[in-house]
Enzyme design. Sequence first.
Site, PDB file in Angstrom:
ATOM      1  N   TYR A  48       0.840  -1.200   0.000  1.00 23.55           N
ATOM      2  CA  TYR A  48       0.000   0.000   0.000  1.00 23.55           C
ATOM      3  C   TYR A  48       0.872   1.246   0.000  1.00 23.55           C
ATOM      4  O   TYR A  48       1.727   1.406   0.878  1.00 23.55           O
ATOM      5  CB  TYR A  48      -0.907  -0.009   1.233  1.00 23.55           C
ATOM      6  CG  TYR A  48      -1.653   1.277   1.489  1.00 23.55           C
ATOM      7  CD1 TYR A  48      -2.637   1.715   0.603  1.00 23.55           C
ATOM      8  CD2 TYR A  48      -1.386   2.045   2.619  1.00 23.55           C
ATOM      9  CE1 TYR A  48      -3.328   2.895   0.834  1.00 23.55           C
ATOM     10  CE2 TYR A  48      -2.071   3.229   2.855  1.00 23.55           C
ATOM     11  CZ  TYR A  48      -3.046   3.647   1.966  1.00 23.55           C
ATOM     12  OH  TYR A  48      -3.724   4.808   2.188  1.00 23.55           O
ATOM     13  N   ASP A  63       0.235  14.944   6.614  1.00 25.12           N
ATOM     14  CA  ASP A  63      -0.693  14.669   5.521  1.00 25.12           C
ATOM     15  C   ASP A  63      -1.872  15.635   5.609  1.00 25.12           C
ATOM     16  O   ASP A  63      -2.932  15.303   6.145  1.00 25.12           O
ATOM     17  CB  ASP A  63      -1.162  13.210   5.628  1.00 25.12           C
ATOM     18  CG  ASP A  63      -2.080  12.794   4.495  1.00 25.12           C
ATOM     19  OD1 ASP A  63      -2.155  13.518   3.491  1.00 25.12           O
ATOM     20  OD2 ASP A  63      -2.734  11.741   4.628  1.00 25.12           O
ATOM     21  N   ASP A  90      -3.001   5.493  -2.220  1.00 24.40           N
ATOM     22  CA  ASP A  90      -3.824   6.604  -1.748  1.00 24.40           C
ATOM     23  C   ASP A  90      -3.925   7.632  -2.871  1.00 24.40           C
ATOM     24  O   ASP A  90      -2.917   8.059  -3.427  1.00 24.40           O
ATOM     25  CB  ASP A  90      -3.141   7.210  -0.518  1.00 24.40           C
ATOM     26  CG  ASP A  90      -3.963   8.266   0.188  1.00 24.40           C
ATOM     27  OD1 ASP A  90      -4.922   8.780  -0.408  1.00 24.40           O
ATOM     28  OD2 ASP A  90      -3.623   8.596   1.343  1.00 24.40           O
ATOM     29  N   ASP A  92      -6.048  10.401  -2.296  1.00 23.54           N
ATOM     30  CA  ASP A  92      -6.632  11.549  -1.597  1.00 23.54           C
ATOM     31  C   ASP A  92      -8.080  11.779  -2.034  1.00 23.54           C
ATOM     32  O   ASP A  92      -8.885  10.869  -2.007  1.00 23.54           O
ATOM     33  CB  ASP A  92      -5.758  12.786  -1.811  1.00 23.54           C
ATOM     34  CG  ASP A  92      -4.399  12.645  -1.142  1.00 23.54           C
ATOM     35  OD1 ASP A  92      -4.353  12.108  -0.030  1.00 23.54           O
ATOM     36  OD2 ASP A  92      -3.394  13.044  -1.735  1.00 23.54           O
ATOM     37  N   HIS A 117      -7.701   4.414  -3.525  1.00 23.89           N
ATOM     38  CA  HIS A 117      -8.886   4.862  -2.788  1.00 23.89           C
ATOM     39  C   HIS A 117      -9.008   6.371  -2.897  1.00 23.89           C
ATOM     40  O   HIS A 117      -8.018   7.105  -2.906  1.00 23.89           O
ATOM     41  CB  HIS A 117      -8.887   4.376  -1.335  1.00 23.89           C
ATOM     42  CG  HIS A 117      -7.810   4.903  -0.442  1.00 23.89           C
ATOM     43  ND1 HIS A 117      -7.795   6.185   0.037  1.00 23.89           N
ATOM     44  CD2 HIS A 117      -6.720   4.292   0.097  1.00 23.89           C
ATOM     45  CE1 HIS A 117      -6.758   6.355   0.828  1.00 23.89           C
ATOM     46  NE2 HIS A 117      -6.069   5.222   0.873  1.00 23.89           N
ATOM     47  N   GLU A 119     -11.323   9.635  -1.286  1.00 25.14           N
ATOM     48  CA  GLU A 119     -12.095   9.954  -0.089  1.00 25.14           C
ATOM     49  C   GLU A 119     -13.037  11.125  -0.307  1.00 25.14           C
ATOM     50  O   GLU A 119     -12.878  11.896  -1.263  1.00 25.14           O
ATOM     51  CB  GLU A 119     -11.141  10.254   1.067  1.00 25.14           C
ATOM     52  CG  GLU A 119     -10.329  11.507   0.864  1.00 25.14           C
ATOM     53  CD  GLU A 119      -8.985  11.473   1.580  1.00 25.14           C
ATOM     54  OE1 GLU A 119      -8.662  12.489   2.226  1.00 25.14           O
ATOM     55  OE2 GLU A 119      -8.261  10.467   1.486  1.00 25.14           O
ATOM     56  N   CYS A 127      -5.154  13.914   7.099  1.00 26.65           N
ATOM     57  CA  CYS A 127      -5.055  12.511   7.486  1.00 26.65           C
ATOM     58  C   CYS A 127      -6.332  12.102   8.199  1.00 26.65           C
ATOM     59  O   CYS A 127      -6.894  12.861   9.002  1.00 26.65           O
ATOM     60  CB  CYS A 127      -3.846  12.312   8.406  1.00 26.65           C
ATOM     61  SG  CYS A 127      -3.839  10.756   9.314  1.00 26.65           S
ATOM     62  N   ARG A 161     -13.630   5.772  -0.047  1.00 26.07           N
ATOM     63  CA  ARG A 161     -13.399   6.005   1.391  1.00 26.07           C
ATOM     64  C   ARG A 161     -14.293   7.129   1.886  1.00 26.07           C
ATOM     65  O   ARG A 161     -14.414   8.176   1.234  1.00 26.07           O
ATOM     66  CB  ARG A 161     -11.928   6.356   1.614  1.00 26.07           C
ATOM     67  CG  ARG A 161     -11.618   6.944   2.978  1.00 26.07           C
ATOM     68  CD  ARG A 161     -10.142   7.194   3.145  1.00 26.07           C
ATOM     69  NE  ARG A 161      -9.875   8.330   4.025  1.00 26.07           N
ATOM     70  CZ  ARG A 161      -8.666   8.747   4.364  1.00 26.07           C
ATOM     71  NH1 ARG A 161      -7.595   8.113   3.894  1.00 26.07           N
ATOM     72  NH2 ARG A 161      -8.507   9.782   5.162  1.00 26.07           N
ATOM     73  N   GLU A 191     -13.426   5.116   7.168  1.00 26.84           N
ATOM     74  CA  GLU A 191     -12.222   5.526   7.882  1.00 26.84           C
ATOM     75  C   GLU A 191     -12.480   5.869   9.351  1.00 26.84           C
ATOM     76  O   GLU A 191     -13.514   6.434   9.711  1.00 26.84           O
ATOM     77  CB  GLU A 191     -11.610   6.743   7.165  1.00 26.84           C
ATOM     78  CG  GLU A 191     -10.422   7.382   7.868  1.00 26.84           C
ATOM     79  CD  GLU A 191      -9.183   6.498   7.937  1.00 26.84           C
ATOM     80  OE1 GLU A 191      -9.283   5.370   8.435  1.00 26.84           O
ATOM     81  OE2 GLU A 191      -8.107   6.965   7.498  1.00 26.84           O
ATOM     82  N   ASN A 214      -8.442  -0.078   7.807  1.00 23.61           N
ATOM     83  CA  ASN A 214      -7.211   0.673   8.000  1.00 23.61           C
ATOM     84  C   ASN A 214      -6.708   0.459   9.427  1.00 23.61           C
ATOM     85  O   ASN A 214      -7.216   1.050  10.373  1.00 23.61           O
ATOM     86  CB  ASN A 214      -7.464   2.165   7.742  1.00 23.61           C
ATOM     87  CG  ASN A 214      -6.198   2.995   7.834  1.00 23.61           C
ATOM     88  OD1 ASN A 214      -5.092   2.465   7.848  1.00 23.61           O
ATOM     89  ND2 ASN A 214      -6.361   4.308   7.892  1.00 23.61           N
TER      90      ASN A 214
END
Length: 298
Positions: A48, A63, A90, A92, A117, A119, A127, A161, A191, A214
């Site tokens: 990942y 992040d 990721d 974002d 993913h 989000e 983050c 996500r 998440e 996660n």
Amino acid sequence: MSRLLKEKVNGPRKLRELLSSRDVILAPGAFDALSARLVESAGFEAVYMTGFGTSAGLLGYPDVGLLTMTEMVENARRIVDAVNIPVIADADTGYGNPINVIRTVQEYENVGVAGIHIEDQIFPKKCGHISGKEVVSVDDMVQKIAAAKDVKSRDFLLIARTDAIAVEGLDSALERAKEYYRAGADMLFVEAPESMEQIETISRELKGIPLLFNWAEGGKTPPVSLEDLRRLGFKLIIFPVSTLLSATSAMKSVLDQIRRDGTPLNVMDKLYPFRDFLSFIGLPEVQVLEKRYVTRRE
């Protein structure tokens, strides 16, 4: 065969094979090519690319949305090139509106990533395990997922996500997740659940849908055993920052000792042996290729 000459695995296709043949897939986080090589060397079947770790590794910052899409994709490219296992990355927020998401999917696919993913936070995002997050409307995120679905290849894994637990509560997060799945996501990622009860509710309410967990080391989500996650039906488990935090701890310890002593003399026993490291990163392969291809001058 040399890693430089070896035929690369088709990441998306291999990841789909793993999803269909394994009850659970473990994917530790990597923040650069070397950490990805270590993940592969340890025997894991997927890796990942952590956004948190990428931001820390490339910028030395948290992040909080400071990295651009092109910077993230370039790190993903290096990681994909370094290993021969599927890379999940990721992405974002998708870096903008649905049109931006289309380009994001295409760019990640072009460098060989197996899945991403996206989000539902506003941009700049944060983050998932720090405070101050905000989320976009359900309709906005649904359009992003629909756009991604329209352009991605068949095997490319699209993970939706939601960060809504911290903003709107668990019930809202679950309803959002269901909408994202209906919009075309292949897997759901709720998440930062904050208790075992919430984790069990996610599993129960989204039963029958592929789920990502996660395992955020030190974050808001409590530690959970592999046996419990398997029982609850989570399909993909990521450990985003174990490599980053362990590397930081080791480097800080060694540097503190060198600062005290003035040389690395008293930390040599803590270091990975230099010759072994050269072998690990592929020097013997390069030397074989040099003998095969390099023209000697008279």
